[in-house]
Design a protein around this motif. Sequence first.
Motif, PDB file in Angstrom:
ATOM      1  N   SER A  34       3.780 -15.697  79.382  1.00 20.33           N
ATOM      2  CA  SER A  34       1.820 -15.130  79.842  1.00 20.33           C
ATOM      3  C   SER A  34       0.881 -15.536  78.378  1.00 20.33           C
ATOM      4  CB  SER A  34       1.881 -13.641  80.488  1.00 20.33           C
ATOM      5  OG  SER A  34       2.797 -13.709  81.462  1.00 20.33           O
ATOM      6  N   SER A  35      -0.146 -16.012  78.614  1.00 19.51           N
ATOM      7  CA  SER A  35      -1.098 -15.783  78.035  1.00 19.51           C
ATOM      8  C   SER A  35      -2.413 -15.031  78.722  1.00 19.51           C
ATOM      9  CB  SER A  35      -1.691 -17.268  77.661  1.00 19.51           C
ATOM     10  OG  SER A  35      -2.498 -17.718  76.850  1.00 19.51           O
ATOM     11  N   THR A  36      -3.773 -14.592  77.652  1.00 11.61           N
ATOM     12  CA  THR A  36      -4.409 -14.204  77.897  1.00 11.61           C
ATOM     13  C   THR A  36      -5.585 -14.790  77.888  1.00 11.61           C
ATOM     14  OG1 THR A  36      -5.303 -12.661  76.219  1.00 11.61           O
ATOM     15  CG2 THR A  36      -3.520 -11.532  78.359  1.00 11.61           C
ATOM     16  N   PHE A  37      -6.362 -14.452  78.924  1.00 11.37           N
ATOM     17  CA  PHE A  37      -8.268 -15.785  78.304  1.00 11.37           C
ATOM     18  C   PHE A  37      -9.750 -14.643  78.169  1.00 11.37           C
ATOM     19  CE2 PHE A  37      -7.095 -16.533  82.730  1.00 11.37           C
ATOM     20  CZ  PHE A  37      -8.258 -16.968  83.227  1.00 11.37           C
ATOM     21  N   ASP A  38     -10.095 -14.593  78.710  1.00 11.75           N
ATOM     22  CA  ASP A  38     -10.865 -14.073  78.262  1.00 11.75           C
ATOM     23  C   ASP A  38     -12.329 -14.875  78.997  1.00 11.75           C
ATOM     24  OD1 ASP A  38     -10.723 -11.481  76.261  1.00 11.75           O
ATOM     25  OD2 ASP A  38     -11.767 -12.822  74.909  1.00 11.75           O
ATOM     26  N   VAL A  39     -13.348 -14.463  80.346  1.00  8.40           N
ATOM     27  CA  VAL A  39     -14.184 -14.419  80.645  1.00  8.40           C
ATOM     28  C   VAL A  39     -15.511 -13.909  80.483  1.00  8.40           C
ATOM     29  CG1 VAL A  39     -15.297 -14.199  82.672  1.00  8.40           C
ATOM     30  CG2 VAL A  39     -12.665 -14.925  82.892  1.00  8.40           C
ATOM     31  N   THR A  40     -16.412 -14.179  80.028  1.00 13.46           N
ATOM     32  CA  THR A  40     -17.499 -13.168  79.283  1.00 13.46           C
ATOM     33  C   THR A  40     -18.558 -14.092  79.684  1.00 13.46           C
ATOM     34  OG1 THR A  40     -18.587 -15.733  77.538  1.00 13.46           O
ATOM     35  CG2 THR A  40     -16.243 -13.495  76.729  1.00 13.46           C
ATOM     36  N   MET A  41     -19.715 -13.065  79.529  1.00 14.01           N
ATOM     37  CA  MET A  41     -21.299 -13.978  79.583  1.00 14.01           C
ATOM     38  C   MET A  41     -21.993 -12.824  78.968  1.00 14.01           C
ATOM     39  SD  MET A  41     -23.480 -13.198  82.855  1.00 14.01           S
ATOM     40  CE  MET A  41     -23.927 -11.618  82.853  1.00 14.01           C
ATOM     41  N   ARG A  42     -23.147 -13.780  78.322  1.00  9.93           N
ATOM     42  CA  ARG A  42     -24.282 -13.028  77.768  1.00  9.93           C
ATOM     43  C   ARG A  42     -25.605 -12.811  78.257  1.00  9.93           C
ATOM     44  NH1 ARG A  42     -27.672 -15.521  72.727  1.00  9.93           N
ATOM     45  NH2 ARG A  42     -28.071 -13.182  71.470  1.00  9.93           N
ATOM     46  N   VAL A  43     -25.370 -11.243  78.266  1.00  8.85           N
ATOM     47  CA  VAL A  43     -27.000 -10.758  78.553  1.00  8.85           C
ATOM     48  C   VAL A  43     -27.547 -10.878  77.715  1.00  8.85           C
ATOM     49  CG1 VAL A  43     -28.230  -8.828  80.294  1.00  8.85           C
ATOM     50  CG2 VAL A  43     -26.083 -10.140  80.477  1.00  8.85           C
ATOM     51  N   VAL A  44     -29.741 -11.015  78.098  1.00  5.32           N
ATOM     52  CA  VAL A  44     -30.434 -11.396  76.540  1.00  5.32           C
ATOM     53  C   VAL A  44     -31.883 -10.666  77.424  1.00  5.32           C
ATOM     54  CG1 VAL A  44     -29.878 -13.156  75.932  1.00  5.32           C
ATOM     55  CG2 VAL A  44     -30.949 -13.087  77.456  1.00  5.32           C
ATOM     56  N   ALA A  45     -32.484 -10.102  76.892  1.00  7.89           N
ATOM     57  CA  ALA A  45     -33.812  -9.460  77.143  1.00  7.89           C
ATOM     58  C   ALA A  45     -34.421 -10.393  77.609  1.00  7.89           C
ATOM     59  CB  ALA A  45     -34.349  -8.525  75.835  1.00  7.89           C
ATOM     60  N   ASP A  46     -35.085 -10.513  78.953  1.00  7.46           N
ATOM     61  CA  ASP A  46     -35.742 -10.410  79.768  1.00  7.46           C
ATOM     62  C   ASP A  46     -36.249  -9.798  81.163  1.00  7.46           C
ATOM     63  OD1 ASP A  46     -36.360 -13.148  80.858  1.00  7.46           O
ATOM     64  OD2 ASP A  46     -34.584 -13.502  82.267  1.00  7.46           O
ATOM     65  N   CYS A  47     -37.779 -10.291  81.125  1.00  4.66           N
ATOM     66  CA  CYS A  47     -38.437  -9.887  82.343  1.00  4.66           C
ATOM     67  C   CYS A  47     -38.517 -11.178  83.561  1.00  4.66           C
ATOM     68  CB  CYS A  47     -39.226  -9.345  81.820  1.00  4.66           C
ATOM     69  SG  CYS A  47     -39.487  -7.987  81.099  1.00  4.66           S
ATOM     70  N   THR A  48     -39.278 -10.779  84.937  1.00  7.06           N
ATOM     71  CA  THR A  48     -39.756 -11.256  86.189  1.00  7.06           C
ATOM     72  C   THR A  48     -41.521 -10.791  85.724  1.00  7.06           C
ATOM     73  OG1 THR A  48     -38.858 -10.780  86.941  1.00  7.06           O
ATOM     74  CG2 THR A  48     -38.167 -13.172  85.918  1.00  7.06           C
ATOM     75  N   ILE A  49     -42.776 -11.278  86.937  1.00  6.74           N
ATOM     76  CA  ILE A  49     -43.671 -10.220  86.510  1.00  6.74           C
ATOM     77  C   ILE A  49     -43.528 -11.359  88.029  1.00  6.74           C
ATOM     78  CG2 ILE A  49     -45.073 -11.709  85.370  1.00  6.74           C
ATOM     79  CD1 ILE A  49     -46.632  -9.215  85.350  1.00  6.74           C
ATOM     80  N   ALA A  50     -44.652 -10.573  89.250  1.00  3.31           N
ATOM     81  CA  ALA A  50     -45.380 -10.868  90.381  1.00  3.31           C
ATOM     82  C   ALA A  50     -46.162 -10.310  90.808  1.00  3.31           C
ATOM     83  CB  ALA A  50     -44.175 -11.593  91.820  1.00  3.31           C
ATOM     84  N   ALA A  51     -47.551 -10.556  90.601  1.00  8.49           N
ATOM     85  CA  ALA A  51     -48.279  -9.694  91.080  1.00  8.49           C
ATOM     86  C   ALA A  51     -49.368 -10.456  92.793  1.00  8.49           C
ATOM     87  CB  ALA A  51     -49.878 -10.155  89.654  1.00  8.49           C
ATOM     88  N   ASN A  52     -49.614  -9.835  92.940  1.00  7.43           N
ATOM     89  CA  ASN A  52     -50.282  -9.673  94.367  1.00  7.43           C
ATOM     90  C   ASN A  52     -52.009  -9.189  93.975  1.00  7.43           C
ATOM     91  OD1 ASN A  52     -48.533  -9.863  95.804  1.00  7.43           O
ATOM     92  ND2 ASN A  52     -47.924  -7.327  95.482  1.00  7.43           N
ATOM     93  N   GLY A  53     -52.979 -10.148  94.894  1.00  6.71           N
ATOM     94  CA  GLY A  53     -54.214 -10.090  95.153  1.00  6.71           C
ATOM     95  C   GLY A  53     -55.064  -8.659  95.868  1.00  6.71           C
TER      96      GLY A  53
END
Length: 171
Positions: A34-53
């Motif tokens: 057998s052999s193992t392998f990594d499954v990875t992901m990098r999360v970076v600081a992020d934001c979204t914004i939505a405004a109503n009138g």
Amino acid sequence: MMMTTPKRIRVLAAVLAAVMPFTTGAAVYSKSKSSTFDVTMRVVADCTIAANGIDFGQTGVITSALTGSSNINVTCTNTTPYNVGLDAGTGAGSTGTTRFLSGTGANVDTVAVNLYRSAGSSLWGNTQGTDTLAGTGTGTAQTLTVYGEIPVQKAPTPDNYKSTITATIYF
């Protein structure tokens, strides 16, 4: 006694049919590695914004303050600090936290409008650390309320008045 070819095929088919249920048809191996392998992901600081009138409706002479509110929806990655600012808007003469709604066409009248971070408190501007609204992301949507007020003022020319405000999130 000698069998004919068709009879031989039937006998061979019967023998194979008797043996086949005990095999899967796939090879069976006695060793493996057998052999193992990594499954990875990098999360970076992020934001979204939505405004109503905000719509203050319609009025004639402005003899008492008109109030209204709206929501800004902010979603930031968990633990990400942020500041939300509101610019002066597109109304003629607007600067900093002094805002005006402009009439249309040749109408040069304006209507003063105030935007607050909480009801009746400090004006909401766009200078980080001074008049913006600070928070910390939770990874889910957060609702911020914009409180608006049209203060008592000289009645402008009848028209539709508007300013476009830009909400910006700094993180």
